[in-house]
Scaffold this active site. Sequence first.
Site, PDB file in Angstrom:
ATOM      1  N   GLU A 218       0.255  -1.095   5.755  1.00  0.00           N
ATOM      2  CA  GLU A 218       1.373  -0.536   6.522  1.00  0.00           C
ATOM      3  C   GLU A 218       1.167   0.942   6.791  1.00  0.00           C
ATOM      4  O   GLU A 218       1.547   1.447   7.853  1.00  0.00           O
ATOM      5  CB  GLU A 218       2.690  -0.758   5.772  1.00  0.00           C
TER       6      GLU A 218
ATOM      7  N   ASP B 101       0.822  -1.205   0.000  1.00  0.00           N
ATOM      8  CA  ASP B 101       0.000   0.000   0.000  1.00  0.00           C
ATOM      9  C   ASP B 101       0.858   1.258   0.000  1.00  0.00           C
ATOM     10  O   ASP B 101       2.037   1.239   0.346  1.00  0.00           O
ATOM     11  CB  ASP B 101      -0.957   0.016   1.189  1.00  0.00           C
TER      12      ASP B 101
END
Length: 326
Positions: free
Chosen positions: A117, A68
């Site tokens: 994350e 991400d």
Amino acid sequence: MISTEEKIEFLKRLVEIYSPTGKENGVAKFLIKSFENYGIEAYLDDVGNVIAVKKGKGPLILLAGHMDTVPGYIPVRIENGELWGRGAVDAKGPLATFFFATIESDANIIFAGLVDEEGFSKGAKNLEVPKPDYIIVGEPSGTNGVTIGYKGSLTVKFTETVEKVHGSIGVGAAEKLIEKWLTIAKYFGEGFNSLSGRIVKFVAYEREFDFFGEMIVNLRTPPGYMPPKEWDIIDFVPAYEVSRTSPLVRAFVRAIRKAGYKPKLKKKTGTADTNILGPKYGVDAIAYGPGDSKLDHTPYERIKLREYLEAIEILKNAILELSSND
């Protein structure tokens, strides 16, 4: 042998897949298909992480990058030897580095492409793989850098409710929250061993019989810091650091020197999945990856392709050092 052009094209395609937190599925599919093209089986776990296993010799090494990015699309292009695009530095450059190190190394490797994350690290917290001997997390440290420590991250909610009194006397909920913030901020300092933070949400309004306010803050915490028990904690990931004399650190130092660079051991004021994965598995964890972290989350995010290619070789040599010393 995988060509330079193929490695650059892979990174470009990876960055072209826009994947803000919660929308990592396109990257996941691309990674799984790419691993299969090189004869390595990969799969999605229960939370959406991509897992691939490479059998080889030596200790088991976990290479954990994240799929991400923060929001904010940047048109993908190559200019003057640099690849521009959201995630080029944080952290698809490191993720692509891990991909090719997995393919080209003759070592025992678990590759993990993690979700969330940039959110609350759901991917790292829910990762279920065999216990590794060493953990390398994909974050931009610079080609010649190794991040051996990260501050912790503490998210806290404060609320205040104040009964209405005449407007000329007393303080409202907003003022009380500001006082709370100023009290906390008195302890702020600079550097790895100090507390720092910011307000991420602040609302205050009048109700029929009282004033209500809510403040959410994120604090970056030094090693050993523990928040007051009475605080309403949303999320807390303690600080993490590994010894400079760790075999993992020494392997990277040797690999970086072999590439002709002077190694830099770094402690950062942010937080990464090392903070979760190191304690989770009880083994040493560092962060490594190409890219200038000053460009993280900015409209100017870009990575030098030469450094990306060099980082692949440095990582492969660090893995070789670990495998040879087992």
